[in-house]
Design an enzyme around this catalytic site. Sequence first.
Site, PDB file in Angstrom:
ATOM      1  N   ASP A 149      -5.972   6.473   8.406  1.00  0.00           N
ATOM      2  CA  ASP A 149      -6.206   4.876   8.445  1.00  0.00           C
ATOM      3  C   ASP A 149      -5.793   4.422   9.956  1.00  0.00           C
ATOM      4  OD1 ASP A 149      -5.748   2.552   6.221  1.00  0.00           O
ATOM      5  OD2 ASP A 149      -5.162   2.161   8.216  1.00  0.00           O
ATOM      6  N   ASN A 198      -7.286  -0.075  -4.084  1.00  0.00           N
ATOM      7  CA  ASN A 198      -7.389  -1.426  -4.190  1.00  0.00           C
ATOM      8  C   ASN A 198      -8.518  -1.804  -4.691  1.00  0.00           C
ATOM      9  OD1 ASN A 198      -4.938  -2.039  -3.064  1.00  0.00           O
ATOM     10  ND2 ASN A 198      -5.582  -1.935  -1.028  1.00  0.00           N
ATOM     11  N   HIS A 244     -16.059  -0.230   0.260  1.00  0.00           N
ATOM     12  CA  HIS A 244     -16.650   0.880  -0.111  1.00  0.00           C
ATOM     13  C   HIS A 244     -15.439   1.711  -0.921  1.00  0.00           C
ATOM     14  CE1 HIS A 244     -18.933   4.648   1.121  1.00  0.00           C
ATOM     15  NE2 HIS A 244     -17.746   5.021   0.878  1.00  0.00           N
ATOM     16  N   HIS A 262     -12.450   4.026  -1.822  1.00  0.00           N
ATOM     17  CA  HIS A 262     -11.701   4.799  -1.172  1.00  0.00           C
ATOM     18  C   HIS A 262     -10.238   4.712  -1.849  1.00  0.00           C
ATOM     19  CE1 HIS A 262     -11.170   0.565   0.510  1.00  0.00           C
ATOM     20  NE2 HIS A 262      -9.857   0.982   0.713  1.00  0.00           N
ATOM     21  N   HIS A 278      -6.127   5.583  -0.831  1.00  0.00           N
ATOM     22  CA  HIS A 278      -5.184   5.698   0.317  1.00  0.00           C
ATOM     23  C   HIS A 278      -4.318   6.901  -0.054  1.00  0.00           C
ATOM     24  CE1 HIS A 278      -5.773   1.446   2.244  1.00  0.00           C
ATOM     25  NE2 HIS A 278      -6.137   1.322   1.150  1.00  0.00           N
TER      26      HIS A 278
HETATM   27  P1  AMP Z   1      -8.412  -1.581   1.289  1.00  0.00           P
HETATM   28  O1  AMP Z   1      -7.507  -3.008   1.580  1.00  0.00           O
HETATM   29  O2  AMP Z   1      -8.004  -0.902   0.432  1.00  0.00           O
HETATM   30  O3  AMP Z   1      -9.930  -1.989   1.540  1.00  0.00           O
HETATM   31  O4  AMP Z   1      -8.029  -0.867   2.988  1.00  0.00           O
HETATM   32  C1  AMP Z   1      -8.788  -0.726   4.031  1.00  0.00           C
HETATM   33  C2  AMP Z   1      -8.176   0.081   5.049  1.00  0.00           C
HETATM   34  O5  AMP Z   1      -9.140   0.452   6.044  1.00  0.00           O
HETATM   35  C3  AMP Z   1      -6.896  -0.822   5.748  1.00  0.00           C
HETATM   36  O6  AMP Z   1      -5.765   0.246   5.701  1.00  0.00           O
HETATM   37  C4  AMP Z   1      -7.294  -0.497   7.328  1.00  0.00           C
HETATM   38  O7  AMP Z   1      -6.131  -0.183   7.831  1.00  0.00           O
HETATM   39  C5  AMP Z   1      -8.364   0.519   7.340  1.00  0.00           C
HETATM   40  N1  AMP Z   1      -9.119   0.475   8.351  1.00  0.00           N
HETATM   41  C6  AMP Z   1     -10.127  -0.647   8.773  1.00  0.00           C
HETATM   42  N2  AMP Z   1     -11.024  -0.141   9.697  1.00  0.00           N
HETATM   43  C7  AMP Z   1     -10.639   1.154   9.906  1.00  0.00           C
HETATM   44  C8  AMP Z   1     -11.269   1.938  10.941  1.00  0.00           C
HETATM   45  N3  AMP Z   1     -12.189   1.784  11.646  1.00  0.00           N
HETATM   46  N4  AMP Z   1     -10.882   3.182  10.702  1.00  0.00           N
HETATM   47  C9  AMP Z   1      -9.828   3.663   9.733  1.00  0.00           C
HETATM   48  N5  AMP Z   1      -9.239   2.754   9.053  1.00  0.00           N
HETATM   49  C10 AMP Z   1      -9.723   1.701   9.028  1.00  0.00           C
END
Ligand code: AMP
Length: 114
Positions: free
Chosen positions: A33, A91, A102, A104, A106
């Site tokens: 992340d 989430n 998309h 995912h 964590h």
């Molecule tokens: P969510 O709220 O579950 O959609 O989390 C999205 C996650 O993606 C967050 O923890 C961000 O810090 C992470 N994120 C956003 N852009 C990038 C990126 N370019 N590379 C890696 N992680 C990212």
Amino acid sequence: MVYDKNNVFYKILQSEIPSRRIYEDDLVLVFHDINPVCKIHALVITKGLYMDFHDFVSKTSPEETRAFFRAVATVAELLEIDKSGYRIISNIGKDSRQEIQHFHVHILGGEQLG
Ligand code: AMP
């Protein structure tokens, strides 16, 4: 709602934007992340295009489901948090504040979590 390719994780899958990759196979990609909330914060994404967990569950195959969760465990082993323990979170939708549409999960670990 339909999957919108104009999202950061799609661009990471296409290598249009960089990521610090940890693991990859035919169906799954895992990377760090960009804004970690604890010592180890990885994101596990499907190569299949699903908006969130519900979309994934309604359309995925047993093979893809197995590959996805196998990748979570493999990465926990690679990052050496499988013994100390870790947390997985997904989430889903507006109230969860899902930022990237998309699917995912964590992986959080590497320290005692709050
Ligand atoms: P969510 O709220 O579950 O959609 O989390 C999205 C996650 O993606 C967050 O923890 C961000 O810090 C992470 N994120 C956003 N852009 C990038 C990126 N370019 N590379 C890696 N992680 C990212």
